[in-house]
Write a protein that holds these residues in place. Sequence first.
Motif, PDB file in Angstrom:
ATOM      1  N   ALA A  10       0.861  -1.185   0.000  1.00 38.29           N
ATOM      2  CA  ALA A  10       0.000   0.000   0.000  1.00 38.29           C
ATOM      3  C   ALA A  10       0.895   1.231   0.000  1.00 38.29           C
ATOM      4  O   ALA A  10       2.079   1.157   0.320  1.00 38.29           O
ATOM      5  CB  ALA A  10      -0.900   0.005   1.234  1.00 38.29           C
ATOM      6  N   THR A  11       0.315   2.369  -0.363  1.00 45.41           N
ATOM      7  CA  THR A  11       1.028   3.642  -0.300  1.00 45.41           C
ATOM      8  C   THR A  11       0.141   4.662   0.402  1.00 45.41           C
ATOM      9  O   THR A  11      -1.085   4.529   0.427  1.00 45.41           O
ATOM     10  CB  THR A  11       1.402   4.182  -1.692  1.00 45.41           C
ATOM     11  N   ALA A  12       0.789   5.676   0.973  1.00 42.52           N
ATOM     12  CA  ALA A  12       0.043   6.740   1.641  1.00 42.52           C
ATOM     13  C   ALA A  12       0.819   8.041   1.530  1.00 42.52           C
ATOM     14  O   ALA A  12       2.047   8.042   1.594  1.00 42.52           O
ATOM     15  CB  ALA A  12      -0.174   6.398   3.116  1.00 42.52           C
ATOM     16  N   VAL A  14       2.083  11.228   3.281  1.00 44.19           N
ATOM     17  CA  VAL A  14       2.379  11.529   4.683  1.00 44.19           C
ATOM     18  C   VAL A  14       2.944  12.942   4.785  1.00 44.19           C
ATOM     19  O   VAL A  14       3.846  13.307   4.038  1.00 44.19           O
ATOM     20  CB  VAL A  14       3.394  10.512   5.262  1.00 44.19           C
ATOM     21  N   THR A  28      -1.794   5.126  11.063  1.00 44.41           N
ATOM     22  CA  THR A  28      -2.027   3.792  10.514  1.00 44.41           C
ATOM     23  C   THR A  28      -2.374   3.887   9.036  1.00 44.41           C
ATOM     24  O   THR A  28      -2.813   4.925   8.546  1.00 44.41           O
ATOM     25  CB  THR A  28      -3.171   3.059  11.252  1.00 44.41           C
ATOM     26  N   ILE A  29      -2.169   2.786   8.342  1.00 40.52           N
ATOM     27  CA  ILE A  29      -2.505   2.657   6.937  1.00 40.52           C
ATOM     28  C   ILE A  29      -3.119   1.273   6.734  1.00 40.52           C
ATOM     29  O   ILE A  29      -2.683   0.299   7.350  1.00 40.52           O
ATOM     30  CB  ILE A  29      -1.258   2.867   6.042  1.00 40.52           C
ATOM     31  N   THR A  30      -4.122   1.197   5.905  1.00 43.24           N
ATOM     32  CA  THR A  30      -4.755  -0.088   5.594  1.00 43.24           C
ATOM     33  C   THR A  30      -3.927  -0.830   4.557  1.00 43.24           C
ATOM     34  O   THR A  30      -3.610  -0.286   3.498  1.00 43.24           O
ATOM     35  CB  THR A  30      -6.183   0.123   5.059  1.00 43.24           C
ATOM     36  N   THR A  62      -4.155  -3.707   9.111  1.00 46.04           N
ATOM     37  CA  THR A  62      -3.766  -2.378   9.593  1.00 46.04           C
ATOM     38  C   THR A  62      -2.300  -2.358  10.012  1.00 46.04           C
ATOM     39  O   THR A  62      -1.886  -3.104  10.892  1.00 46.04           O
ATOM     40  CB  THR A  62      -4.635  -1.951  10.794  1.00 46.04           C
ATOM     41  N   THR A  81       5.714  10.275   0.089  1.00 46.34           N
ATOM     42  CA  THR A  81       4.877   9.098  -0.113  1.00 46.34           C
ATOM     43  C   THR A  81       5.531   7.933   0.608  1.00 46.34           C
ATOM     44  O   THR A  81       6.713   7.653   0.405  1.00 46.34           O
ATOM     45  CB  THR A  81       4.727   8.766  -1.613  1.00 46.34           C
TER      46      THR A  81
END
Length: 92
Positions: A10-12, A14, A28-30, A62, A81
Amino acid sequence: MSRQSGLPIATAAVDIGDLAQEGSSSATITVPGAKVGDFVLLSADADLQQGQIYGQVLSANTVEYQYYNDVVDPGDLAAFTLRVKVIPYENL
């Protein structure tokens, strides 16, 4: 979010912002398919300014990540990222 090579990834985006020396920030990230006890690999597309980033599977699907600022001169960390890959324990 996707699965590459059968591994959950996954990516997020930040944006931690200002942190005092020895300060930390977590979120947290899913990550679909992640299970407690799996291994977590983290990668950022920017310079973390000598800070450290850690991750763990907090609960099913999670991942919690924490950035720790251990530099003497704190500052505003640029947005980045975060890429998260989970390696299932049973794959080892």
